[in-house]
Design a protein around this motif. Structure first.
Motif, PDB file in Angstrom:
ATOM      1  N   LEU A 126       0.813  -1.214   0.000  1.00 21.04           N
ATOM      2  CA  LEU A 126       0.000   0.000   0.000  1.00 21.04           C
ATOM      3  C   LEU A 126       0.847   1.265   0.000  1.00 21.04           C
ATOM      4  O   LEU A 126       0.322   2.366   0.145  1.00 21.04           O
ATOM      5  CB  LEU A 126      -0.938  -0.020   1.214  1.00 21.04           C
ATOM      6  N   GLY A 127       2.156   1.111  -0.164  1.00 24.32           N
ATOM      7  CA  GLY A 127       3.027   2.265  -0.297  1.00 24.32           C
ATOM      8  C   GLY A 127       3.372   2.957   1.000  1.00 24.32           C
ATOM      9  O   GLY A 127       3.795   4.123   0.981  1.00 24.32           O
ATOM     10  N   LEU A 128       3.217   2.255   2.121  1.00 24.31           N
ATOM     11  CA  LEU A 128       3.517   2.837   3.427  1.00 24.31           C
ATOM     12  C   LEU A 128       4.868   2.331   3.917  1.00 24.31           C
ATOM     13  O   LEU A 128       5.314   1.258   3.538  1.00 24.31           O
ATOM     14  CB  LEU A 128       2.419   2.472   4.423  1.00 24.31           C
ATOM     15  N   ALA A 129       5.496   3.102   4.785  1.00 19.25           N
ATOM     16  CA  ALA A 129       6.815   2.746   5.297  1.00 19.25           C
ATOM     17  C   ALA A 129       6.691   1.845   6.517  1.00 19.25           C
ATOM     18  O   ALA A 129       5.731   1.935   7.289  1.00 19.25           O
ATOM     19  CB  ALA A 129       7.599   4.003   5.653  1.00 19.25           C
ATOM     20  N   ALA A 130       7.695   0.995   6.706  1.00 24.45           N
ATOM     21  CA  ALA A 130       7.780   0.105   7.860  1.00 24.45           C
ATOM     22  C   ALA A 130       9.252  -0.006   8.245  1.00 24.45           C
ATOM     23  O   ALA A 130      10.136   0.390   7.479  1.00 24.45           O
ATOM     24  CB  ALA A 130       7.213  -1.274   7.519  1.00 24.45           C
ATOM     25  N   PRO A 131       9.560  -0.547   9.427  1.00 26.13           N
ATOM     26  CA  PRO A 131      10.964  -0.782   9.764  1.00 26.13           C
ATOM     27  C   PRO A 131      11.604  -1.771   8.794  1.00 26.13           C
ATOM     28  O   PRO A 131      10.940  -2.685   8.293  1.00 26.13           O
ATOM     29  CB  PRO A 131      10.889  -1.373  11.178  1.00 26.13           C
ATOM     30  N   ALA A 132      12.897  -1.602   8.524  1.00 29.91           N
ATOM     31  CA  ALA A 132      13.618  -2.555   7.689  1.00 29.91           C
ATOM     32  C   ALA A 132      13.518  -3.945   8.316  1.00 29.91           C
ATOM     33  O   ALA A 132      13.766  -4.113   9.516  1.00 29.91           O
ATOM     34  CB  ALA A 132      15.074  -2.138   7.555  1.00 29.91           C
ATOM     35  N   THR A 133      13.149  -4.944   7.506  1.00 31.64           N
ATOM     36  CA  THR A 133      12.819  -6.266   8.044  1.00 31.64           C
ATOM     37  C   THR A 133      13.272  -7.366   7.096  1.00 31.64           C
ATOM     38  O   THR A 133      13.247  -7.202   5.874  1.00 31.64           O
ATOM     39  CB  THR A 133      11.292  -6.390   8.256  1.00 31.64           C
ATOM     40  N   ARG A 134      13.667  -8.503   7.658  1.00 32.96           N
ATOM     41  CA  ARG A 134      13.853  -9.737   6.901  1.00 32.96           C
ATOM     42  C   ARG A 134      13.046 -10.832   7.591  1.00 32.96           C
ATOM     43  O   ARG A 134      13.009 -10.898   8.817  1.00 32.96           O
ATOM     44  CB  ARG A 134      15.328 -10.157   6.842  1.00 32.96           C
ATOM     45  N   VAL A 135      12.396 -11.683   6.800  1.00 29.02           N
ATOM     46  CA  VAL A 135      11.617 -12.806   7.319  1.00 29.02           C
ATOM     47  C   VAL A 135      12.414 -14.080   7.096  1.00 29.02           C
ATOM     48  O   VAL A 135      12.880 -14.333   5.977  1.00 29.02           O
ATOM     49  CB  VAL A 135      10.243 -12.898   6.622  1.00 29.02           C
ATOM     50  N   VAL A 136      12.563 -14.876   8.151  1.00 32.52           N
ATOM     51  CA  VAL A 136      13.405 -16.078   8.077  1.00 32.52           C
ATOM     52  C   VAL A 136      12.713 -17.231   8.795  1.00 32.52           C
ATOM     53  O   VAL A 136      11.740 -17.026   9.526  1.00 32.52           O
ATOM     54  CB  VAL A 136      14.790 -15.824   8.723  1.00 32.52           C
ATOM     55  N   HIS A 137      13.249 -18.439   8.591  1.00 32.77           N
ATOM     56  CA  HIS A 137      12.687 -19.593   9.304  1.00 32.77           C
ATOM     57  C   HIS A 137      13.768 -20.518   9.856  1.00 32.77           C
ATOM     58  O   HIS A 137      13.479 -21.633  10.273  1.00 32.77           O
ATOM     59  CB  HIS A 137      11.728 -20.379   8.399  1.00 32.77           C
ATOM     60  N   ASP A 138      15.034 -20.069   9.863  1.00 33.60           N
ATOM     61  CA  ASP A 138      16.066 -20.840  10.542  1.00 33.60           C
ATOM     62  C   ASP A 138      17.139 -19.891  11.061  1.00 33.60           C
ATOM     63  O   ASP A 138      17.216 -18.728  10.654  1.00 33.60           O
ATOM     64  CB  ASP A 138      16.658 -21.938   9.653  1.00 33.60           C
ATOM     65  N   SER A 139      17.972 -20.405  11.956  1.00 26.34           N
ATOM     66  CA  SER A 139      18.919 -19.541  12.657  1.00 26.34           C
ATOM     67  C   SER A 139      20.014 -19.017  11.740  1.00 26.34           C
ATOM     68  O   SER A 139      20.490 -17.885  11.915  1.00 26.34           O
ATOM     69  CB  SER A 139      19.529 -20.284  13.847  1.00 26.34           C
ATOM     70  N   ALA A 140      20.445 -19.811  10.747  1.00 26.59           N
ATOM     71  CA  ALA A 140      21.481 -19.336   9.834  1.00 26.59           C
ATOM     72  C   ALA A 140      20.993 -18.117   9.052  1.00 26.59           C
ATOM     73  O   ALA A 140      21.713 -17.117   8.908  1.00 26.59           O
ATOM     74  CB  ALA A 140      21.901 -20.454   8.882  1.00 26.59           C
ATOM     75  N   ALA A 141      19.761 -18.197   8.548  1.00 28.40           N
ATOM     76  CA  ALA A 141      19.203 -17.058   7.823  1.00 28.40           C
ATOM     77  C   ALA A 141      18.986 -15.867   8.750  1.00 28.40           C
ATOM     78  O   ALA A 141      19.124 -14.708   8.329  1.00 28.40           O
ATOM     79  CB  ALA A 141      17.882 -17.465   7.160  1.00 28.40           C
ATOM     80  N   LEU A 142      18.663 -16.148  10.015  1.00 30.16           N
ATOM     81  CA  LEU A 142      18.462 -15.070  10.972  1.00 30.16           C
ATOM     82  C   LEU A 142      19.752 -14.296  11.207  1.00 30.16           C
ATOM     83  O   LEU A 142      19.766 -13.061  11.228  1.00 30.16           O
ATOM     84  CB  LEU A 142      17.931 -15.643  12.284  1.00 30.16           C
ATOM     85  N   LEU A 143      20.857 -15.016  11.379  1.00 27.86           N
ATOM     86  CA  LEU A 143      22.142 -14.357  11.589  1.00 27.86           C
ATOM     87  C   LEU A 143      22.547 -13.551  10.357  1.00 27.86           C
ATOM     88  O   LEU A 143      23.060 -12.427  10.476  1.00 27.86           O
ATOM     89  CB  LEU A 143      23.206 -15.402  11.924  1.00 27.86           C
ATOM     90  N   ALA A 144      22.309 -14.102   9.178  1.00 27.64           N
ATOM     91  CA  ALA A 144      22.628 -13.370   7.951  1.00 27.64           C
ATOM     92  C   ALA A 144      21.775 -12.116   7.814  1.00 27.64           C
ATOM     93  O   ALA A 144      22.262 -11.050   7.413  1.00 27.64           O
ATOM     94  CB  ALA A 144      22.429 -14.286   6.736  1.00 27.64           C
ATOM     95  N   ASP A 193      12.717   8.718  14.607  1.00 31.10           N
ATOM     96  CA  ASP A 193      13.335   9.942  15.103  1.00 31.10           C
ATOM     97  C   ASP A 193      14.533  10.368  14.266  1.00 31.10           C
ATOM     98  O   ASP A 193      14.920  11.532  14.288  1.00 31.10           O
ATOM     99  CB  ASP A 193      13.775   9.746  16.560  1.00 31.10           C
ATOM    100  N   VAL A 194      15.099   9.455  13.497  1.00 31.51           N
ATOM    101  CA  VAL A 194      16.273   9.783  12.684  1.00 31.51           C
ATOM    102  C   VAL A 194      15.884  10.593  11.454  1.00 31.51           C
ATOM    103  O   VAL A 194      16.538  11.570  11.106  1.00 31.51           O
ATOM    104  CB  VAL A 194      17.015   8.504  12.269  1.00 31.51           C
ATOM    105  N   CYS A 195      14.774  10.171  10.799  1.00 29.28           N
ATOM    106  CA  CYS A 195      14.419  10.797   9.521  1.00 29.28           C
ATOM    107  C   CYS A 195      13.022  11.395   9.481  1.00 29.28           C
ATOM    108  O   CYS A 195      12.646  12.033   8.493  1.00 29.28           O
ATOM    109  CB  CYS A 195      14.562   9.787   8.391  1.00 29.28           C
ATOM    110  N   GLY A 196      12.231  11.173  10.536  1.00 23.15           N
ATOM    111  CA  GLY A 196      10.876  11.724  10.579  1.00 23.15           C
ATOM    112  C   GLY A 196       9.844  10.939   9.790  1.00 23.15           C
ATOM    113  O   GLY A 196       8.709  11.401   9.627  1.00 23.15           O
ATOM    114  N   THR A 197      10.209   9.750   9.324  1.00 22.60           N
ATOM    115  CA  THR A 197       9.282   8.934   8.532  1.00 22.60           C
ATOM    116  C   THR A 197       8.311   8.194   9.438  1.00 22.60           C
ATOM    117  O   THR A 197       8.740   7.536  10.389  1.00 22.60           O
ATOM    118  CB  THR A 197      10.061   7.904   7.699  1.00 22.60           C
TER     119      THR A 197
END
Length: 304
Positions: A107-125, A259-263
């Motif tokens: 919908l064109g809205l901003a969110a925190p930078a995120t990655r979705v993972v399902h194992d610990s190796a991908a989480l660390l990366a 607070d960094v960019c006002g977004t």
């Protein structure tokens, strides 16, 4: 047949709603999921209008949580002709932080930078890509549960190896950049029937969301929802759009100002929508009365 059925997993949490329904003279049936079962081939809905009040935070209680059971139940009753509010499709979004963020992005809205993972190796990366500090969230969570902050790779690696990551009901985690909210607050916009109901500012304290026990989180979150907010029209319109696209009759949408960019960054769509405590002190009116008016609308529309 009753006029309305309320599907829930925590009767004590809905006494204000039950009281408002009784004041309005609505014949309602509470349907507690504990010990409940249904025939997927036969049977009939208990009422023409079904209102889902299952909390996503119930998933933290272990394998017997009702989230996925309730989805099947609500889908079955909808297929039999009942009007199901916050039904299975809406609940599928409610039950997945990953799907919520995907909807926010579409919908064109901003969110925190995120990655979705399902194992610990991908989480660390993912954490290395985003940069520390990060927040790790369970995909299915609620009321601040399933959220942990990690300040460096060593702490995250230790948690992954020791089995100390936030418990995940579906084996999915979100690794998210830690956003510093302006003035230390997030804003919760309550939406009913696709329209803005009210807003409240919530102190976005890390200690409440990431360091407290689950029970303490619930208590602290309830205690902090007290200050009336007046979100700007563009963010109200964004919240209304999110609620409509999520198919939620009633929900709360949360955002924070980076607070960094006002977004403005949207980060939560909550179908349970727990109304503010002490509403007469905070709002000057009781949102449960508005909710009951809306339920009456649907009951009349279904011939009840």
């Amino acid at each position: 047949m009753h006029q309305l059925a309320i599907v829930h997993d925590h009767p004590d949490g809905f006494q204000p709603l039950f009281a408002a329904l009784s004041r309005a003279g609505i014949d309602y049936l509470p349907v507690h999921t504990a010990g409940h079962g249904f025939d997927p081939i036969g049977g009939q809905p208990p009422a023409p209008v079904i209102f889902n009040r299952i909390a996503m935070s119930s998933a933290r209680h272990g394998v017997h949580h009702p989230v996925y059971y309730a989805m099947a139940l609500l889908d079955h009753w909808a297929g039999q002709g009942a009007l199901v509010l916050n039904g299975a499709d809406a609940m599928a979004i409610d039950a997945s932080k990953a799907r919520q963020l995907a909807l926010i992005n579409r919908l064109g809205l901003a969110a925190p930078a995120t990655r979705v993972v399902h194992d610990s190796a991908a989480l660390l990366a993912a954490a290395t890509t985003i940069g520390f500090p990060v927040v790790v969230k369970a995909d299915v969570s609620g009321a601040g549960s399933g959220v942990t902050r990690f300040d460096d790779r060593a702490a995250l690696a230790h948690a992954a190896e020791a089995g100390l990551l936030p418990p995940s009901a579906n084996g999915v985690w979100l690794c998210q950049a830690l956003v510093n909210p302006r003035d230390g607050t997030t804003t919760r916009i309550e939406v009913l029937g696709g329209r803005y109901l009210y807003g409240v500012d919530v102190a976005a304290a890390e200690d409440a969301l990431m360091l407290a026990s689950p029970d303490d989180r619930l208590q602290r979150l309830a205690q902090r929802r007290r200050r009336r907010a007046e979100p700007p029209p563009n963010l109200i319109a964004a919240a209304e759009m999110l609620a409509r696209e999520a198919g939620m009759e009633v929900c709360s949408i949360e955002y924070m100002i980076d607070d960094v960019c006002g977004t403005p960054r949207f980060h939560d769509i909550n179908g349970l929508s727990p109304f503010v405590e002490n509403p007469m002190d905070v709002l000057g009116w009781d949102p449960h009365d508005r909710l009951v008016e809306r339920l009456w609308h649907h009951i009349r529309r279904m011939g009840g």
